[in-house]
Each structure stands twice: as structure tokens, then as C-alpha cells.
Design a protein around this motif. Structure first.
Motif, PDB file in Angstrom:
ATOM      1  N   LEU A  48      33.093  43.349  56.837  1.00 57.57           N
ATOM      2  CA  LEU A  48      33.683  42.329  55.980  1.00 57.57           C
ATOM      3  C   LEU A  48      33.345  42.580  54.513  1.00 57.57           C
ATOM      4  N   LEU A  49      32.131  43.036  54.255  1.00 56.99           N
ATOM      5  CA  LEU A  49      31.736  43.333  52.880  1.00 56.99           C
ATOM      6  C   LEU A  49      32.588  44.459  52.299  1.00 56.99           C
ATOM      7  N   LEU A  50      32.833  45.490  53.092  1.00 50.27           N
ATOM      8  CA  LEU A  50      33.670  46.603  52.634  1.00 50.27           C
ATOM      9  C   LEU A  50      35.096  46.140  52.371  1.00 50.27           C
ATOM     10  N   LEU A  51      35.626  45.283  53.240  1.00 51.96           N
ATOM     11  CA  LEU A  51      36.976  44.759  53.042  1.00 51.96           C
ATOM     12  C   LEU A  51      37.040  43.890  51.789  1.00 51.96           C
ATOM     13  N   LEU A  52      35.998  43.095  51.576  1.00 51.18           N
ATOM     14  CA  LEU A  52      35.962  42.253  50.386  1.00 51.18           C
ATOM     15  C   LEU A  52      35.928  43.105  49.118  1.00 51.18           C
ATOM     16  N   LEU A  53      35.130  44.157  49.131  1.00 47.63           N
ATOM     17  CA  LEU A  53      35.048  45.040  47.967  1.00 47.63           C
ATOM     18  C   LEU A  53      36.372  45.754  47.716  1.00 47.63           C
ATOM     19  N   THR A  54      37.067  46.094  48.792  1.00 49.48           N
ATOM     20  CA  THR A  54      38.380  46.729  48.652  1.00 49.48           C
ATOM     21  C   THR A  54      39.369  45.787  47.974  1.00 49.48           C
ATOM     22  N   GLY A  55      39.399  44.540  48.433  1.00 48.58           N
ATOM     23  CA  GLY A  55      40.271  43.552  47.809  1.00 48.58           C
ATOM     24  C   GLY A  55      39.886  43.296  46.362  1.00 48.58           C
ATOM     25  N   ALA A 100      40.800  39.026  57.424  1.00 49.22           N
ATOM     26  CA  ALA A 100      41.801  38.505  56.485  1.00 49.22           C
ATOM     27  C   ALA A 100      41.108  37.736  55.358  1.00 49.22           C
ATOM     28  N   TYR A 101      40.127  36.911  55.729  1.00 44.48           N
ATOM     29  CA  TYR A 101      39.378  36.162  54.723  1.00 44.48           C
ATOM     30  C   TYR A 101      38.710  37.108  53.731  1.00 44.48           C
ATOM     31  N   ALA A 102      38.094  38.169  54.240  1.00 45.63           N
ATOM     32  CA  ALA A 102      37.369  39.103  53.378  1.00 45.63           C
ATOM     33  C   ALA A 102      38.309  39.750  52.362  1.00 45.63           C
ATOM     34  N   VAL A 103      39.481  40.169  52.799  1.00 42.64           N
ATOM     35  CA  VAL A 103      40.440  40.807  51.883  1.00 42.64           C
ATOM     36  C   VAL A 103      40.951  39.802  50.856  1.00 42.64           C
ATOM     37  N   PHE A 104      41.362  38.622  51.322  1.00 39.60           N
ATOM     38  CA  PHE A 104      41.895  37.609  50.407  1.00 39.60           C
ATOM     39  C   PHE A 104      40.838  37.153  49.400  1.00 39.60           C
ATOM     40  N   GLU A 105      39.641  36.906  49.897  1.00 35.18           N
ATOM     41  CA  GLU A 105      38.567  36.463  49.000  1.00 35.18           C
ATOM     42  C   GLU A 105      38.198  37.570  48.036  1.00 35.18           C
ATOM     43  N   GLY A 106      38.328  38.822  48.475  1.00 37.25           N
ATOM     44  CA  GLY A 106      38.083  39.957  47.592  1.00 37.25           C
ATOM     45  C   GLY A 106      39.041  39.963  46.416  1.00 37.25           C
ATOM     46  N   LEU A 107      40.311  39.646  46.665  1.00 29.51           N
ATOM     47  CA  LEU A 107      41.295  39.566  45.582  1.00 29.51           C
ATOM     48  C   LEU A 107      40.866  38.530  44.547  1.00 29.51           C
ATOM     49  N   PHE A 108      40.390  37.389  45.044  1.00 32.08           N
ATOM     50  CA  PHE A 108      39.930  36.326  44.153  1.00 32.08           C
ATOM     51  C   PHE A 108      38.694  36.748  43.370  1.00 32.08           C
ATOM     52  N   ILE A 109      37.723  37.306  44.076  1.00 29.31           N
ATOM     53  CA  ILE A 109      36.468  37.717  43.438  1.00 29.31           C
ATOM     54  C   ILE A 109      36.705  38.794  42.387  1.00 29.31           C
ATOM     55  N   GLY A 110      37.575  39.766  42.708  1.00 24.67           N
ATOM     56  CA  GLY A 110      37.875  40.828  41.745  1.00 24.67           C
ATOM     57  C   GLY A 110      38.511  40.285  40.490  1.00 24.67           C
ATOM     58  N   GLY A 111      39.411  39.316  40.656  1.00 24.12           N
ATOM     59  CA  GLY A 111      40.089  38.740  39.506  1.00 24.12           C
ATOM     60  C   GLY A 111      39.153  37.989  38.581  1.00 24.12           C
ATOM     61  N   ILE A 112      38.347  37.097  39.143  1.00 22.36           N
ATOM     62  CA  ILE A 112      37.458  36.306  38.282  1.00 22.36           C
ATOM     63  C   ILE A 112      36.335  37.175  37.711  1.00 22.36           C
ATOM     64  N   SER A 113      35.922  38.197  38.471  1.00 20.70           N
ATOM     65  CA  SER A 113      34.867  39.090  37.980  1.00 20.70           C
ATOM     66  C   SER A 113      35.340  39.853  36.748  1.00 20.70           C
ATOM     67  N   ALA A 114      36.592  40.311  36.787  1.00 18.10           N
ATOM     68  CA  ALA A 114      37.137  41.046  35.643  1.00 18.10           C
ATOM     69  C   ALA A 114      37.224  40.150  34.409  1.00 18.10           C
ATOM     70  N   VAL A 115      37.568  38.883  34.627  1.00 16.60           N
ATOM     71  CA  VAL A 115      37.664  37.938  33.512  1.00 16.60           C
ATOM     72  C   VAL A 115      36.287  37.694  32.905  1.00 16.60           C
ATOM     73  N   PHE A 116      35.298  37.440  33.746  1.00 16.54           N
ATOM     74  CA  PHE A 116      33.929  37.210  33.257  1.00 16.54           C
ATOM     75  C   PHE A 116      33.389  38.452  32.549  1.00 16.54           C
ATOM     76  N   GLU A 117      33.687  39.625  33.112  1.00 16.54           N
ATOM     77  CA  GLU A 117      33.193  40.870  32.521  1.00 16.54           C
ATOM     78  C   GLU A 117      33.796  41.097  31.135  1.00 16.54           C
ATOM     79  N   SER A 118      35.059  40.713  30.952  1.00 17.11           N
ATOM     80  CA  SER A 118      35.699  40.870  29.644  1.00 17.11           C
ATOM     81  C   SER A 118      35.069  39.942  28.607  1.00 17.11           C
TER      82      SER A 118
END
Length: 258
Positions: A48-55, A100-118
Motif C-alpha cells: 500500500l505504501l508503494l502504491l501511495l507513493l506511485t499516486g 484503490a485507497y492507497a492510489v487515490f490518497e497518493g494523488l491527494f498527498i502528492g498534490g498537497i505536498s507539491a503545494v506546500f513544497e512550493s
């Protein structure tokens, strides 16, 4: 035999009589050679962690390359929440819902992480580090029985978690309806009270890890069905995601003071 889920996000009904239901909802006799194990739950947690990171990489890559990732980020959050709700009522489908949760949540985490990082360069690495250090410390405390997960411990943590969830829901509604921002909600509110609230929330999120560890151990001891490995891994992933997001919020509040 009954084992209740201690993860407030998944509810208490998911483990009830799970050992007597197959993936199609039919009552079956349990084959104790095909039951939940601790190692199985751990392996599925890594998957699940790998799937989340992929998303997460997908939406992160979109944003750093100038693409608009608003839709996949928001859709990931919504679909991830739907997967959690579905799993709480139908744990026998966790083998599909957890990935499915891991991939979907990964999309969310990647998006907000990029915003915070900027906004605050380097904050993502710090938040990831804080999350995994907290996980390692909590796991060691549980592994060596320094922290005992008693019924009173569970009650206090669950009550605190639900109180935090209620506070966040009220603050969101207050923001939408009255355009009023409650203390502790804004990621740019660098007041000491707001920072203190974030620290408290992180502590409660960390304490939920003990409930997840206990859930995995007790599930294996009681020989729950194999699909409960996915369910337990999903519960652990939910807590880690929550912990990571709260670290992002805390670090952003601290950075906003500079």
C-alpha cells in the motif's frame, strides 16, 4: 468471536463476525491455514505504501511541470474517502478497496505536498522524516511492551480522535458558511495556540498507531480471515497519512513565523 476495529476512521463494525463471511458475503467455515498473520499484514502495508507513493508521484510530477493537478488531487481525496467508507462496511472487499485507497490518497498527498513544497522548500522531506521517526518510535514502544494498549487507553485515544474530527468538521463548516477561520485550521496561522493545537493533534495521531499495531496483532491471534490483512494495512496507512498531513501543517505554521 468478535474483534472490533480500534481505528476510528474504519469504525467498530468491520471486525464483527468477519471470520464467518467470505468475499461474496456468504457464511463459511474458516480454514485456519488461510488466516490473517502479522507478517502478511506488514507485507500488505508495504504494498500500500508503494502504491501511495506511485499516486503521489503522479500529481507531484504534474505540478512541478506546470500542469494543473487540482482535479486529480481533489478526486483522489474524495475517492479515497469513499474507499474507506466502503471498507468499513464491507471489509471482505479490502483486497480491492485498500489498494484503490492507497492510489487515490497518493494523488491527494502528492498534490498537497507539491503545494506546500512550493511555499516552504524542504518541508516535505521534514514531514516525511517526522512521520517515519514517529512510526519507528511508536513501534519500538509497542514491540517492547513499554506502552500497553489497554481498554482505557483505547477509549481515551478514540475519544480524542473523534473530538478532533468533530472540531475539524465544525471549522470547515464555519469557514464555508460564515467565512470564519477557527484557531488551528489554517496552515499559515503561526500563532502559538495554533502550533500547540497541531502538536496535540500529532500526538493523538501517533497514539492511533498503537491501536493499529494492536489491531494487527490481535487479528492474527484470533485467526481472522486473510482479507483482514488488507483491512488492517489500510487502517495503518490511514493513520500514517493523517500523521504526515499534520506534520506538514505544523511545519508550515512554524515556517510562517519566520
Amino acid at each position: 468471536m468478535e474483534l472490533k476495529s480500534n481505528n476510528p476512521f474504519l469504525g467498530s463494525k468491520a471486525f464483527k463476525n468477519a471470520e464467518a463471511v467470505d468475499a461474496d458475503g456468504r457464511t463459511v467455515l474458516i480454514d485456519y491455514n488461510n488466516t490473517m498473520t502479522v507478517s502478511g499484514a506488514i507485507n500488505k502495508s508495504f504494498i500500500l505504501l508503494l502504491l501511495l507513493l506511485t499516486g503521489a508521484f503522479a500529481t507531484w510530477y504534474m505540478i512541478i511541470n506546470g500542469a494543473n493537478a487540482f482535479v486529480p488531487t481533489i478526486a483522489g481525496a474524495i475517492l479515497g474517502f469513499v474507499a474507506v467508507i466502503a471498507a468499513s462496511f464491507k471489509p471482505q472487499y479490502s483486497g480491492y478497496l485498500a489498494p484503490a485507497y492507497a492510489v487515490f490518497e497518493g494523488l491527494f498527498i502528492g498534490g498537497i505536498s507539491a503545494v506546500f513544497e512550493s511555499m516552504y522548500p524542504g518541508i516535505v522531506v521534514q514531514a516525511v522524516g517526522g512521520t517515519f521517526v514517529t512510526f519507528a518510535v511508536c513501534f519500538a514502544l509497542y514491540r517492547f511492551k513499554i506502552v500497553q494498549v489497554t481498554e482505557k487507553f483505547k477509549s481515551v485515544v478514540i475519544a480524542a480522535t473523534l473530538a478532533i474530527a468533530t472540531y475539524y468538521i465544525i471549522s470547515i463548516l464555519a469557514s464555508w458558511i460564515f467565512n470564519f477561520q477557527m484557531v488551528g485550521r489554517s496552515a499559515t496561522d503561526g500563532s502559538w495556540m495554533s502550533i500547540g493545537i497541531s502538536v496535540f493533534v500529532i500526538v493523538i495521531a501517533a497514539l492511533n498507531l498503537f491501536l493499529d499495531f494492536d489491531l494487527i496483532e490481535k487479528g492474527a491471534q484470533r485467526k481472522m480471515p486473510k482479507y483482514m490483512e488488507w483491512f488492517s494495512a489500510m487502517g495503518l496507512m490511514i493513520t500514517l497519512v493523517w500523521l504526515y498531513v499534520e506534520f506538514l501543517r505544523l511545519l508550515s505554521k512554524i515556517s510562517s513565523r519566520n
